[in-house]
Design a protein around this motif. Structure first.
Motif, mmCIF file in Angstrom:
data_model
loop_
_atom_site.group_PDB
_atom_site.id
_atom_site.type_symbol
_atom_site.label_atom_id
_atom_site.label_comp_id
_atom_site.label_asym_id
_atom_site.label_seq_id
_atom_site.Cartn_x
_atom_site.Cartn_y
_atom_site.Cartn_z
ATOM 1 N N CYS A 258 -14.014 42.180 -7.149
ATOM 2 C CA CYS A 258 -13.454 40.919 -7.641
ATOM 3 C C CYS A 258 -12.279 40.447 -6.773
ATOM 4 O O CYS A 258 -12.314 40.571 -5.554
ATOM 5 C CB CYS A 258 -13.041 41.082 -9.098
ATOM 6 N N LEU A 259 -11.255 39.975 -7.436
ATOM 7 C CA LEU A 259 -10.144 39.307 -6.763
ATOM 8 C C LEU A 259 -9.334 40.231 -5.873
ATOM 9 O O LEU A 259 -8.887 39.827 -4.790
ATOM 10 C CB LEU A 259 -9.235 38.655 -7.815
ATOM 11 N N SER B 201 -5.263 38.730 -14.414
ATOM 12 C CA SER B 201 -6.613 38.646 -14.985
ATOM 13 C C SER B 201 -6.678 39.063 -16.445
ATOM 14 O O SER B 201 -7.684 38.794 -17.129
ATOM 15 C CB SER B 201 -7.570 39.544 -14.182
ATOM 16 N N PRO C 276 -13.558 36.720 -5.247
ATOM 17 C CA PRO C 276 -12.760 36.170 -6.350
ATOM 18 C C PRO C 276 -13.597 35.456 -7.417
ATOM 19 O O PRO C 276 -13.193 35.392 -8.570
ATOM 20 C CB PRO C 276 -11.809 35.197 -5.642
ATOM 21 N N ASN D 140 -14.322 37.496 -10.499
ATOM 22 C CA ASN D 140 -13.197 37.933 -11.321
ATOM 23 C C ASN D 140 -13.289 37.345 -12.734
ATOM 24 O O ASN D 140 -13.791 36.227 -12.908
ATOM 25 C CB ASN D 140 -11.881 37.480 -10.665
ATOM 26 N N ILE E 88 -3.909 32.059 -5.629
ATOM 27 C CA ILE E 88 -3.992 33.206 -4.721
ATOM 28 C C ILE E 88 -2.761 33.255 -3.832
ATOM 29 O O ILE E 88 -2.193 34.334 -3.592
ATOM 30 C CB ILE E 88 -5.291 33.151 -3.888
#
Length: 398
Positions: free
Chosen positions: A261-262, A293, A367, A370, A379
């Motif tokens: 994910c991110l 998150s 991302p 996420n 970001i």
């Protein structure tokens, strides 16, 4: 939710102490001349020679490429591929950390499919031919690359870490011998261990997670929390090393089939532009990105909390989620994980490239998996938050 899910793994996995001895037999059944892709440290530790001994016992000839001395780049791939063609090698053996394995993955694919590795980014070019057989032997408990269909190679022409995912990049054989991880220094043990934790957590909270990957991810998370401090403080603790090696492989299978994910999306530009090792850059980001998150994955974090702190089952999910984030922070403090500033990244240098970093992070695709999908400006804000993020202060530790 998809009606069905898919799982891809190496054809054969050998796991446990002294499993390295299987490399000769497995190589013999797949070829006659192996290119061993490794580094000078592995050679100095005697691991390359151990591998060669087993190959000789099985009448497999070999050539060595030992110049993977940083995060993997397209230059290493080109050099190793040229050597493979010159020596007419018909299989590849990767021995080392994720850098060696990722380099070997690219070489095995390009050997039969041609082209430049950059052409495969974003699936602009697909590997239509089977790669050369690849045997992956990790010497760290972290990347899980021995069990994934992902390779990450830095394009030195534009300073972009290319995340390339195709089933052709999946090793045919993984040999996970925890005895090879005993030599890992404390800093490497910490960085690669948190890298594995990041793989497991992101696989579990990913929008692409499913039941098979969930089970592996939770098992890996539990094993890491129970053993990483012991492996870090006492590198000769074979039981802790063995369980960390297992956790790393489980996390690798989990994220390879559920995606990261991110954290990983943001991590790759840090590595490409500031040459921070992948495990370290992931560890720098994980606590702050989990905080960002958290509100979108409270249920998932609560499930993680039930694994690492079973006594908390009776409290509210929001509290358990906060507990998990704090436990990750405590772990990073105990393992002396630095922030970007402490690593030596200059803020003015960050200012010049942070917009590019955010764009490259989004372009990687990670991302979007996420729980909370960030905008580019978010970001950028997260990069600045992580620049001098003080986990001790966050935890009120003096």
């Amino acid at each position: 939710m998809n009606a069905f899910s898919s799982v891809y793994m190496p054809r054969a996995i050998f796991y446990g102490r002294e499993s390295l001895k299987m490399v000769g037999k497995e190589a013999h059944s797949r070829g006659t001349h192996a290119l061993i892709i490794s580094d000078q440290i592995m050679e100095s530790l005697g691991y390359v020679n151990d591998c060669i001994t087993h190959l000789k016992e099985s009448n497999v000839s070999y050539t060595t490429y030992l110049d993977v001395n940083t995060e993997p780049t397209d230059i290493f791939v080109e050099q190793a591929l040229d050597l493979l063609k010159e020596k007419e090698c018909d299989l590849v053996i990767a021995l080392g950390g994720g850098s060696c394995i990722d380099t070997a993955k690219a070489v095995a694919v390009l050997a039969t499919n041609g082209g430049d590795i950059s052409e495969y980014m974003g699936n602009k070019r697909l590997a239509s031919e089977n790669p050369l057989p690849l045997i992956a032997i990790p010497t760290t408990a972290g990347t899980g690359s021995e069990a994934t269909d992902v390779t990450v190679i830095t394009n030195t022409k534009n300073d972009v870490k290319m995340m390339i995912k195709q089933t052709a990049f999946l090793p045919e054989v993984a040999i996970v011998d925890p005895l090879l991880t005993v030599s890992s220094p404390k800093k490497v043990t910490a960085a690669t261990g948190v890298d594995a934790l990041c793989h497991a957590i992101e696989a579990f909270i990913s929008r692409k997670s499913h039941s098979f990957t969930d089970n592996l991810a939770l098992s890996a998370i539990q094993l890491i929390f129970e053993n990483i401090r012991s492996a870090y403080e006492n590198g000769d603790d074979l039981e802790a090393r063995e369980k960390m090696a297992l956790a790393s492989m489980q996390a690798g299978v989990a994220f390879s089939n559920a995606s990261v994910c991110l954290v990983h999306g943001m991590s790759r530009p840090i590595g490409a532009l500031f040459h921070v090792p992948h495990g370290v850059s992931n560890a720098m980001l994980l606590p702050a990105v989990l905080e960002y998150s958290k509100e979108e994955c409270i249920d998932r974090l609560a499930q993680i909390g039930a694994v690492i702190s079973p006594d908390l089952k009776s409290i509210a999910k929001e509290e358990i989620a906060n507990h998990v984030v704090n436990e990750v922070k405590k772990l990073c403090v105990d393992l002396n994980i630095p922030n970007m500033k402490q690593w030596g990244i200059d803020q003015q240098a960050l200012d010049k490239v942070v917009q590019k970093m955010a764009k490259d992070a989004i372009a990687s695709g990670s991302p979007a998996n996420n729980p909370k999908v960030p905008e580019e400006h978010e970001i950028v804000e997260l990069y600045y938050r992580c620049f001098d993020y003080n986990m001790s202060e966050e935890l009120n530790i003096s």
